[in-house]
Write a protein that holds these residues in place. Sequence first.
Motif, PDB file in Angstrom:
ATOM      1  N   TYR A 161      46.091 -56.701  50.169  1.00 19.59           N
ATOM      2  CA  TYR A 161      46.157 -57.825  51.111  1.00 19.59           C
ATOM      3  C   TYR A 161      46.524 -59.090  50.367  1.00 19.59           C
ATOM      4  O   TYR A 161      46.062 -59.322  49.256  1.00 19.59           O
ATOM      5  CB  TYR A 161      44.810 -58.009  51.807  1.00 19.59           C
ATOM      6  N   ASP A 162      47.363 -59.918  50.969  1.00 21.35           N
ATOM      7  CA  ASP A 162      47.690 -61.187  50.339  1.00 21.35           C
ATOM      8  C   ASP A 162      46.506 -62.135  50.533  1.00 21.35           C
ATOM      9  O   ASP A 162      45.584 -61.839  51.290  1.00 21.35           O
ATOM     10  CB  ASP A 162      49.024 -61.724  50.868  1.00 21.35           C
ATOM     11  N   PRO A 163      46.506 -63.294  49.830  1.00 17.66           N
ATOM     12  CA  PRO A 163      45.316 -64.150  49.833  1.00 17.66           C
ATOM     13  C   PRO A 163      44.834 -64.547  51.233  1.00 17.66           C
ATOM     14  O   PRO A 163      43.641 -64.696  51.451  1.00 17.66           O
ATOM     15  CB  PRO A 163      45.760 -65.377  49.038  1.00 17.66           C
ATOM     16  N   ASP A 164      45.750 -64.723  52.166  1.00 17.20           N
ATOM     17  CA  ASP A 164      45.339 -65.137  53.512  1.00 17.20           C
ATOM     18  C   ASP A 164      44.877 -63.962  54.354  1.00 17.20           C
ATOM     19  O   ASP A 164      44.317 -64.155  55.429  1.00 17.20           O
ATOM     20  CB  ASP A 164      46.508 -65.825  54.234  1.00 17.20           C
ATOM     21  N   GLY A 165      45.139 -62.767  53.879  1.00 23.69           N
ATOM     22  CA  GLY A 165      44.715 -61.591  54.633  1.00 23.69           C
ATOM     23  C   GLY A 165      45.593 -61.305  55.833  1.00 23.69           C
ATOM     24  O   GLY A 165      45.286 -60.418  56.625  1.00 23.69           O
ATOM     25  N   TYR A 212      40.035 -57.347  39.830  1.00 20.88           N
ATOM     26  CA  TYR A 212      39.369 -58.662  39.806  1.00 20.88           C
ATOM     27  C   TYR A 212      40.292 -59.723  39.216  1.00 20.88           C
ATOM     28  O   TYR A 212      40.291 -60.876  39.638  1.00 20.88           O
ATOM     29  CB  TYR A 212      38.043 -58.579  39.040  1.00 20.88           C
ATOM     30  N   ARG A 213      41.097 -59.326  38.231  1.00 18.74           N
ATOM     31  CA  ARG A 213      42.026 -60.251  37.583  1.00 18.74           C
ATOM     32  C   ARG A 213      43.122 -60.692  38.569  1.00 18.74           C
ATOM     33  O   ARG A 213      43.503 -61.856  38.627  1.00 18.74           O
ATOM     34  CB  ARG A 213      42.641 -59.574  36.359  1.00 18.74           C
ATOM     35  N   MET A 214      43.637 -59.711  39.350  1.00 18.10           N
ATOM     36  CA  MET A 214      44.670 -60.029  40.349  1.00 18.10           C
ATOM     37  C   MET A 214      44.111 -61.020  41.372  1.00 18.10           C
ATOM     38  O   MET A 214      44.811 -61.923  41.821  1.00 18.10           O
ATOM     39  CB  MET A 214      45.116 -58.754  41.075  1.00 18.10           C
ATOM     40  N   THR A 215      42.839 -60.825  41.726  1.00 17.07           N
ATOM     41  CA  THR A 215      42.221 -61.722  42.701  1.00 17.07           C
ATOM     42  C   THR A 215      42.057 -63.112  42.101  1.00 17.07           C
ATOM     43  O   THR A 215      42.364 -64.117  42.741  1.00 17.07           O
ATOM     44  CB  THR A 215      40.853 -61.156  43.137  1.00 17.07           C
ATOM     45  N   GLU A 216      41.590 -63.163  40.832  1.00 18.49           N
ATOM     46  CA  GLU A 216      41.395 -64.466  40.186  1.00 18.49           C
ATOM     47  C   GLU A 216      42.707 -65.222  40.013  1.00 18.49           C
ATOM     48  O   GLU A 216      42.762 -66.430  40.185  1.00 18.49           O
ATOM     49  CB  GLU A 216      40.759 -64.275  38.799  1.00 18.49           C
ATOM     50  N   MET A 217      43.761 -64.474  39.649  1.00 18.33           N
ATOM     51  CA  MET A 217      45.029 -65.129  39.357  1.00 18.33           C
ATOM     52  C   MET A 217      45.804 -65.492  40.617  1.00 18.33           C
ATOM     53  O   MET A 217      46.387 -66.561  40.703  1.00 18.33           O
ATOM     54  CB  MET A 217      45.921 -64.219  38.492  1.00 18.33           C
ATOM     55  N   TYR A 218      45.868 -64.571  41.573  1.00 15.44           N
ATOM     56  CA  TYR A 218      46.771 -64.770  42.716  1.00 15.44           C
ATOM     57  C   TYR A 218      46.086 -64.673  44.072  1.00 15.44           C
ATOM     58  O   TYR A 218      46.700 -64.981  45.082  1.00 15.44           O
ATOM     59  CB  TYR A 218      47.915 -63.746  42.658  1.00 15.44           C
ATOM     60  N   GLY A 219      44.862 -64.190  44.096  1.00 13.64           N
ATOM     61  CA  GLY A 219      44.160 -64.091  45.375  1.00 13.64           C
ATOM     62  C   GLY A 219      44.358 -62.778  46.105  1.00 13.64           C
ATOM     63  O   GLY A 219      43.737 -62.554  47.144  1.00 13.64           O
ATOM     64  N   TYR A 220      45.212 -61.891  45.576  1.00  8.84           N
ATOM     65  CA  TYR A 220      45.380 -60.582  46.223  1.00  8.84           C
ATOM     66  C   TYR A 220      44.051 -59.830  46.191  1.00  8.84           C
ATOM     67  O   TYR A 220      43.271 -59.984  45.252  1.00  8.84           O
ATOM     68  CB  TYR A 220      46.370 -59.704  45.467  1.00  8.84           C
ATOM     69  N   HIS A 221      43.814 -59.007  47.173  1.00  8.48           N
ATOM     70  CA  HIS A 221      42.627 -58.144  47.116  1.00  8.48           C
ATOM     71  C   HIS A 221      42.846 -56.864  47.889  1.00  8.48           C
ATOM     72  O   HIS A 221      43.759 -56.776  48.712  1.00  8.48           O
ATOM     73  CB  HIS A 221      41.394 -58.890  47.632  1.00  8.48           C
ATOM     74  N   PHE A 222      41.997 -55.883  47.601  1.00  2.13           N
ATOM     75  CA  PHE A 222      42.059 -54.595  48.311  1.00  2.13           C
ATOM     76  C   PHE A 222      41.106 -54.598  49.499  1.00  2.13           C
ATOM     77  O   PHE A 222      40.134 -55.326  49.504  1.00  2.13           O
ATOM     78  CB  PHE A 222      41.692 -53.457  47.364  1.00  2.13           C
TER      79      PHE A 222
END
Lengths: 390, 73
Positions: A201-205, A380-390
């Motif tokens: 998911y992109d940062p905005d979901g 966790y790194r992808m989330t910290e850097m760009y906001g992407y999440h699963f």
Amino acid sequence: MEGTHTEHLVHRIATLRDRLDAGMDRREFLRTLATGGYALGVAQFLGVDDFLAADDGEVPIVTAFVRSDPEDPLSLEERTRYVPAEWYAAVEKALEINELLAQRAFTGYLGSAVVPGSYESGSASISVGIDSGADSLRETFDGLLDGVSFNIETIVDIEDLEEGPDDFDPRILGSISGGSVPGGVACETSGSIATLGPVLYDPDGDQQLFVTAEHAFEGGAEPDSDQLSLPLQEADTVELGTVEHSHPVEDIVTVAPGGQIEPSTALDTPSPTRVRGQLTRYGLADLIARGENLEKVGAVTGHTTGKIQGIDAVTCFTDDFCRRGQIRWGGEMDLTDGDSGSVSYYDDPVGADEDVLVAGFNNARTWWPGQSYVWGVGAYRMTEMYGYHF
Amino acid sequence: MATDTHTGSDRSDQPGIVRSIARLVGDLLILTCWVVFLTLIFLGTGWPQWAFYLLLILGVGLYVTFTAAWRSG
């Protein structure tokens, strides 16, 4: 403090010391005082008391972010766990020092990783890899610290990277059912094959993305131009979409769905799985402390499991930059060309039977003797850097 | 404290200033390494706080004693 006063005081102590021990002259005694004071100052700067003085209580850590509604990317909830304060303080300090090492990257430094100890030990260690060319460095460190927390690994044959495809027979999806593609199957770029991840998911979901390894695109992925496609056994290859963002340092590309085919939370595993969220840095540390296994499903090697060997790893083995926030786990036989882009995951202990939490991506493996693991960037790194999440 | 002591010693021994500074820089470099490695050992073992400071100071003392012997010998 006034100079004359100090001088007087020091002189008095020095003369006393001289009378006690004729072997150590005044100059050396002053040196002991000065260097001793300096050493204590460095210890304070490193904050050693943070972990040396940690009490025996328990502290909460956030181990994972999980979607309470599997269909709603914004319904993320924290999973917490109580862990020994002593262990937490040791891991926290190891993460800090590892960060310092990576920033100061000395000559011969090839990478390092934090390896939390068990909860009973209340410890953590840092594994440092150095170039075999830096022999003097290795000798200095080895004698001092062999078998303790600071593991030095000499890495030889660093140039000897295996290139070109091995014999492989990738797992190609039979046909698309329900308009979505599970993670863990082969996907294709113009020049190579890789493994497709589950929906990211992109940062905005508000957007669901396909994701795979950036190095599968020869010469680097070009956003808005390079295509990702899906080979099928029972039909022609279909287009999944166009590259939206390329992150070469993390070795990840995101691809916006371009047609009717959507990414899926499912993984193409022996038993049904559904990605429900992702593990945090401390969630992974917790798994190491408890000796738990991660799993993955790659397009070529299929389903494998293995122990986690390190978190927050820095790898400077390839390219001319260092990759940060990597997870090391499993063994080098768990990954081969075509498995890149697959995700490592862990069973969600709280959710439904099929629920899993993503740890990170698998993008490379060791090719030198003496070490054996797979590595890739942590979710966790992808989330910290760009906001992407699963 | 450390700096004060240093200037104090220099003032009483003018000809040795350059050599003293060179020694000091060498000392600080080696001792920085010593503290960092002790920290890593204690992170990995969970040994008590007093042992850390004991080893820290003991190491400094031994280092100075040995290097003094070499330099004068």
